[in-house]
Design a protein around this motif. Structure first.
Motif, PDB file in Angstrom:
ATOM      1  N   ASN A 163       7.647  10.911   2.082  1.00  0.00           N
ATOM      2  CA  ASN A 163       6.739  11.642   1.153  1.00  0.00           C
ATOM      3  C   ASN A 163       7.218  13.006   0.631  1.00  0.00           C
ATOM      4  OD1 ASN A 163       4.174  11.955   3.655  1.00  0.00           O
ATOM      5  ND2 ASN A 163       4.867  10.009   2.898  1.00  0.00           N
ATOM      6  N   GLY A 213       3.455   3.971  10.052  1.00  0.00           N
ATOM      7  CA  GLY A 213       3.101   3.440   8.725  1.00  0.00           C
ATOM      8  C   GLY A 213       3.783   2.108   8.496  1.00  0.00           C
ATOM      9  N   GLU A 214       4.469   1.987   7.356  1.00  0.00           N
ATOM     10  CA  GLU A 214       5.156   0.733   7.035  1.00  0.00           C
ATOM     11  C   GLU A 214       6.655   0.826   7.306  1.00  0.00           C
ATOM     12  OE1 GLU A 214       3.742   1.473   2.835  1.00  0.00           O
ATOM     13  OE2 GLU A 214       5.742   0.716   2.383  1.00  0.00           O
ATOM     14  N   ILE A 216     -10.490   7.186   6.817  1.00  0.00           N
ATOM     15  CA  ILE A 216      -9.183   7.763   6.525  1.00  0.00           C
ATOM     16  C   ILE A 216      -9.296   8.615   5.274  1.00  0.00           C
ATOM     17  CG2 ILE A 216      -6.889   7.166   5.647  1.00  0.00           C
ATOM     18  CD1 ILE A 216      -7.043   4.635   7.419  1.00  0.00           C
ATOM     19  N   PHE A 233       0.440  -4.762  -6.568  1.00  0.00           N
ATOM     20  CA  PHE A 233       0.085  -3.406  -6.981  1.00  0.00           C
ATOM     21  C   PHE A 233       0.587  -3.114  -8.387  1.00  0.00           C
ATOM     22  CE2 PHE A 233      -0.479  -3.006  -2.473  1.00  0.00           C
ATOM     23  CZ  PHE A 233      -1.523  -2.102  -2.355  1.00  0.00           C
ATOM     24  N   GLY A 282       0.809  -1.209   0.000  1.00  0.00           N
ATOM     25  CA  GLY A 282       0.000   0.000   0.000  1.00  0.00           C
ATOM     26  C   GLY A 282       0.841   1.257   0.000  1.00  0.00           C
ATOM     27  N   SER A 283       0.179   2.399  -0.129  1.00  0.00           N
ATOM     28  CA  SER A 283       0.921   3.648  -0.268  1.00  0.00           C
ATOM     29  C   SER A 283       1.419   4.129   1.087  1.00  0.00           C
ATOM     30  CB  SER A 283       0.030   4.708  -0.912  1.00  0.00           C
ATOM     31  OG  SER A 283      -0.742   5.387   0.050  1.00  0.00           O
ATOM     32  N   ASP A 284       2.555   4.805   1.069  1.00  0.00           N
ATOM     33  CA  ASP A 284       3.135   5.376   2.290  1.00  0.00           C
ATOM     34  C   ASP A 284       2.126   6.247   3.024  1.00  0.00           C
ATOM     35  OD1 ASP A 284       5.339   4.290   1.150  1.00  0.00           O
ATOM     36  OD2 ASP A 284       6.611   6.055   1.387  1.00  0.00           O
ATOM     37  N   GLU A 285       1.497   7.159   2.253  1.00  0.00           N
ATOM     38  CA  GLU A 285       0.614   8.149   2.868  1.00  0.00           C
ATOM     39  C   GLU A 285      -0.608   7.476   3.495  1.00  0.00           C
ATOM     40  OE1 GLU A 285       1.936   8.387  -0.095  1.00  0.00           O
ATOM     41  OE2 GLU A 285       2.841  10.366  -0.335  1.00  0.00           O
ATOM     42  N   TYR A 286      -1.173   6.524   2.768  1.00  0.00           N
ATOM     43  CA  TYR A 286      -2.355   5.840   3.285  1.00  0.00           C
ATOM     44  C   TYR A 286      -1.980   5.002   4.507  1.00  0.00           C
ATOM     45  CZ  TYR A 286      -6.679   3.184   3.466  1.00  0.00           C
ATOM     46  OH  TYR A 286      -7.852   2.625   3.879  1.00  0.00           O
ATOM     47  N   ASN A 287      -0.832   4.358   4.452  1.00  0.00           N
ATOM     48  CA  ASN A 287      -0.411   3.525   5.577  1.00  0.00           C
ATOM     49  C   ASN A 287      -0.089   4.339   6.825  1.00  0.00           C
ATOM     50  OD1 ASN A 287      -0.826   1.022   4.523  1.00  0.00           O
ATOM     51  ND2 ASN A 287       1.260   0.767   3.735  1.00  0.00           N
ATOM     52  N   LEU A 288       0.432   5.555   6.631  1.00  0.00           N
ATOM     53  CA  LEU A 288       0.660   6.417   7.791  1.00  0.00           C
ATOM     54  C   LEU A 288      -0.674   6.720   8.471  1.00  0.00           C
ATOM     55  CD1 LEU A 288       3.313   8.813   6.257  1.00  0.00           C
ATOM     56  CD2 LEU A 288       3.665   7.377   8.272  1.00  0.00           C
ATOM     57  N   ALA A 289      -1.687   6.979   7.646  1.00  0.00           N
ATOM     58  CA  ALA A 289      -3.020   7.259   8.195  1.00  0.00           C
ATOM     59  C   ALA A 289      -3.612   6.001   8.831  1.00  0.00           C
ATOM     60  CB  ALA A 289      -3.932   7.786   7.089  1.00  0.00           C
ATOM     61  N   LEU A 290      -3.383   4.863   8.195  1.00  0.00           N
ATOM     62  CA  LEU A 290      -3.912   3.597   8.728  1.00  0.00           C
ATOM     63  C   LEU A 290      -3.257   3.254  10.066  1.00  0.00           C
ATOM     64  CD1 LEU A 290      -5.746   1.150   8.145  1.00  0.00           C
ATOM     65  CD2 LEU A 290      -3.836   0.126   6.881  1.00  0.00           C
ATOM     66  N   GLU A 301       4.421   0.923  -7.865  1.00  0.00           N
ATOM     67  CA  GLU A 301       3.656   1.833  -7.017  1.00  0.00           C
ATOM     68  C   GLU A 301       4.104   3.272  -7.193  1.00  0.00           C
ATOM     69  OE1 GLU A 301       2.565   0.391  -2.932  1.00  0.00           O
ATOM     70  OE2 GLU A 301       4.303  -0.877  -3.276  1.00  0.00           O
ATOM     71  N   LEU A 316      -0.307  12.945  12.936  1.00  0.00           N
ATOM     72  CA  LEU A 316       0.189  13.023  11.565  1.00  0.00           C
ATOM     73  C   LEU A 316       0.307  14.447  11.053  1.00  0.00           C
ATOM     74  CD1 LEU A 316      -2.052  10.273   9.887  1.00  0.00           C
ATOM     75  CD2 LEU A 316       0.297   9.991  10.715  1.00  0.00           C
ATOM     76  N   TYR A 333      -8.652  -1.808  -3.699  1.00  0.00           N
ATOM     77  CA  TYR A 333      -7.637  -0.992  -3.045  1.00  0.00           C
ATOM     78  C   TYR A 333      -7.016  -0.088  -4.104  1.00  0.00           C
ATOM     79  CZ  TYR A 333      -3.902   0.127   0.319  1.00  0.00           C
ATOM     80  OH  TYR A 333      -3.045   0.763   1.178  1.00  0.00           O
ATOM     81  N   PRO A 379      -7.513  10.812  10.658  1.00  0.00           N
ATOM     82  CA  PRO A 379      -6.761  11.447   9.563  1.00  0.00           C
ATOM     83  C   PRO A 379      -7.679  12.164   8.566  1.00  0.00           C
ATOM     84  CG  PRO A 379      -6.041   9.176   9.899  1.00  0.00           C
ATOM     85  CD  PRO A 379      -7.309   9.352  10.673  1.00  0.00           C
ATOM     86  N   SER A 408      -6.517  10.836   2.961  1.00  0.00           N
ATOM     87  CA  SER A 408      -5.097  11.171   2.873  1.00  0.00           C
ATOM     88  C   SER A 408      -4.661  11.290   1.428  1.00  0.00           C
ATOM     89  CB  SER A 408      -4.261  10.090   3.583  1.00  0.00           C
ATOM     90  OG  SER A 408      -2.904  10.487   3.643  1.00  0.00           O
TER      91      SER A 408
END
Lengths: 178, 432
Positions: B205, A152-153, B290, B357, A116-124, B380, B246, B334, B269, B292
């Protein structure tokens, strides 16, 4: 069919015309024509990015909080931050421990597996840590004693790209704040 | 095809001068047409010979123009004596000789070395019409040689398509080669990587400001995921938003006055707009799930983002002024990492399908979805080049995650970073 043939013939004629006219009207190219198109670019005027002066900055390693023996970590399903029955049971035990150790301040770390994405995983990860915190608060623990942080991850418990590794990495951990 | 020929021939016959004047070749998608190009080695003019200078110019032009997908290279082994002459004027080039080899365009050039000073003369000729299309004299130092060649590749694309290439821009990314994830910057061909941060923590990021002078990123340096900004030229750095929880996925608006940012200060978030000093201006999203990973539309009126408000993560588009959000993706379970292209018509994103992915693009109205990558491994985090011709992304198909670039139609993929360390999360700057 006939139309096609006529078109083909006319194409050939047109082609010859075009070729002849094209040749006959090409003016001699002069040096001036060329020079008008050539401009100068001064590359040394462009600013360059400033990199790190190697070894100039000495910063300390990230302080890691200590695991607390009496506080067990909980696990989550893929892309979920809802608490399973098992997670609730463990949180119940953790609440008992926190009640018995009133001076203890904890930080709950939320983690994800590598997918999954970095940003989404930080939120998760944040949502996982918050879900654990909110449950502990609902069991009577003072919210001021608990802070949360999502990694995150970024901090997998085990390395590897298997279902087993991912399952162990989707977790919330409880650490003591000193 | 047939109709096109007739139009072309009629135009040829009726207006031969206007045909010669029309320098631009209409190319809507890479790979649609390929122009036979003869790329010659640049020759020493004044000063000493330098095999390295000539080789670097050739290597850069070859790689950039090949990536563009617009050209078919004429085999240099077939070149005749004109390739060995510095004939940079259109009345000196032996056009019939090049025509005989099947070339329609020709790149020639020379360099002059005086100590560290370097002058490069580069020319693009139209062989069919026997004329110069564009040329430039680059003045600088030997260390600038690759930038000179990238700049000329940009110019070649402009001369032939009307739109400049993206080869003078930069790619920022996260690499752990020092043992910590830090912010790095490299040329679009993966060369000249430099490290920009020394946080020895976790840096995440990165995203360029629209004019390319700054990079926003998140770092755990102060033991919380805080948002930082960094000036690329001065190296100056400031912590911008450091609310508990965050402060991630910061993306500067096209006007450079606002930053979209994911904050969890309210216990969940959500995406907010903050000003460039970090003060909250507006909350964009508000729901239980969420929200983001925002990506601005080029006009700054809308924002694509990821939300799981309907169960699974999907891409949504929000109107900045009304806050109203509509779901963009309907397929898959996803979908994440939206990236709005600079042209404004498509959004790239990643989808998990069968446990892996891959990268997709979709029109902003939700139609015409296209899959660009087909494994192996995970591809990704797509980001567009400033001309929307290319997409940079990360993939683990060869082991460690590395940065790759491909054309916007998914062809021509190539790796930019080494496999010795983990590289990910690329961001593509505007033109420098």
């Amino acid at each position: 069919m006939k139309v096609m043939q006529m078109l083909k013939v006319s194409m050939v004629v047109l082609f010859l015309c075009g070729g002849l006219i094209g040749c006959s009207t090409t003016p001699p190219v002069t040096q001036m024509d060329d020079q008008a198109k050539v401009t100068q670019a001064d590359m040394s005027q462009q600013a360059e990015a400033k990199g790190v002066d190697e070894g100039a900055v000495k910063s300390e390693a990230v302080p890691s909080h200590d695991a607390v023996a009496g506080l067990e970590r909980i696990y989550f399903d893929f892309d979920q931050f809802t608490l399973s029955a098992d997670a609730r049971r463990i949180l119940g035990e953790n609440a008992k421990y926190l009640n018995a150790n009133n001076g203890l301040q904890v930080v709950i770390e939320g983690h994800c597996d590598e997918r999954g994405s970095d940003e989404y995983n930080l939120a998760l990860g944040e949502s996982r840590a918050l879900a654990a915190k909110n449950y502990l608060v609902s069991l009577g623990i003072d919210a001021k004693r608990i802070s949360v942080i999502s990694y995150g991850e970024e901090k997998p418990l085990v390395s590897g790209s298997s279902e087993e590794a991912w399952a162990q990495n989707r977790r919330a951990e409880f650490k003591a704040v000193h | 095809m047939f109709v096109r020929w007739i139009v072309l021939l009629v135009a040829c016959c009726a207006l031969p001068w206007s045909v010669r004047a029309a320098t631009e070749i209409e190319i809507s998608a890479p790979g649609e047409q390929s122009i036979p190009l003869a790329l010659t080695q640049f020759l020493p003019d004044q000063g000493p010979q330098s095999a390295r200078v000539a080789a670097e110019i050739n290597e850069v032009l070859n790689a950039d123009l090949d990536l563009s997908g617009l050209f078919r290279f004429v085999d240099p082994a077939a070149f005749l004596d004109d390739a060995g002459r510095i004939s940079l004027l259109s009345n000196q080039v032996n056009f019939p000789q090049w025509r005989m080899l099947g070339a329609e365009t020709l790149i020639k050039g020379s360099y002059s070395l005086t100590g560290e000073q370097l002058v490069v003369e580069a020319r693009l000729f139209d062989i069919v019409n026997r004329r110069l299309l564009t040329g430039r004299r680059y003045v600088g130092e030997v260390k600038d040689v690759r930038r000179m060649a990238h700049a000329f590749a940009d110019l070649v694309l402009k001369a032939l398509t009307g739109e400049e290439g993206p080869f003078s821009s930069r790619i920022a990314y996260i690499s752990n080669q020092t043992g910590h994830p830090e912010l790095w910057l490299m040329d679009v061909d993966g060369k000249r990587p430099i490290r920009l941060t020394d946080h020895r923590s976790i840096v995440l990021n990165p995203d360029f400001s629209p004019r390319g002078k700054e990079i926003l990123f998140t770092s755990y340096r102060a033991n919380n995921p805080d948002l930082y900004r960094k000036e690329i030229y001065s190296g100056k750095e400031a912590r911008l938003s450091y609310r508990p929880g965050l402060n991630v996925a910061g993306r500067m608006a096209p006007n450079e006055r606002e930053i979209a940012l994911t904050l969890s200060k309210d216990g969940n978030p959500e995406i907010y707009l903050v000003d460039i000093s970090g003060r909250v201006l507006k909350r964009i999203t508000d729901n239980w799930g969420i929200d983001s990973d925002p990506s601005w539309s080029p006009d700054g009126s809308r924002m694509a983002f990821v939300s799981n408000r309907q169960g699974n993560p999907h891409i949504f588009i929000a109107d900045i002024f009304t806050g109203k959000a509509e779901r963009l993706t309907t397929q898959g379970k996803y979908n994440a990492t939206p990236a709005w292209n600079p042209k404004g018509d498509r959004i790239a994103f990643t989808r998990q399908e069968g446990g892996r992915f891959d990268i997709y693009t979709i029109k902003t109205d939700g139609t015409d979805e296209r899959r660009l990558t087909f494994g192996p491994g995970n591809s990704e985090h797509p980001r567009w080049s400033p001309d929307s011709r290319f997409i940079v992304y990360s993939s683990d198909k060869s082991g460690n995650r590395a940065i790759y670039v491909m054309r916007a139609d998914g062809t021509g993929a190539r790796r930019l970073t080494t496999l010795e360390s983990d590289s990910r999360h690329p961001a593509w700057s505007t033109r420098w």
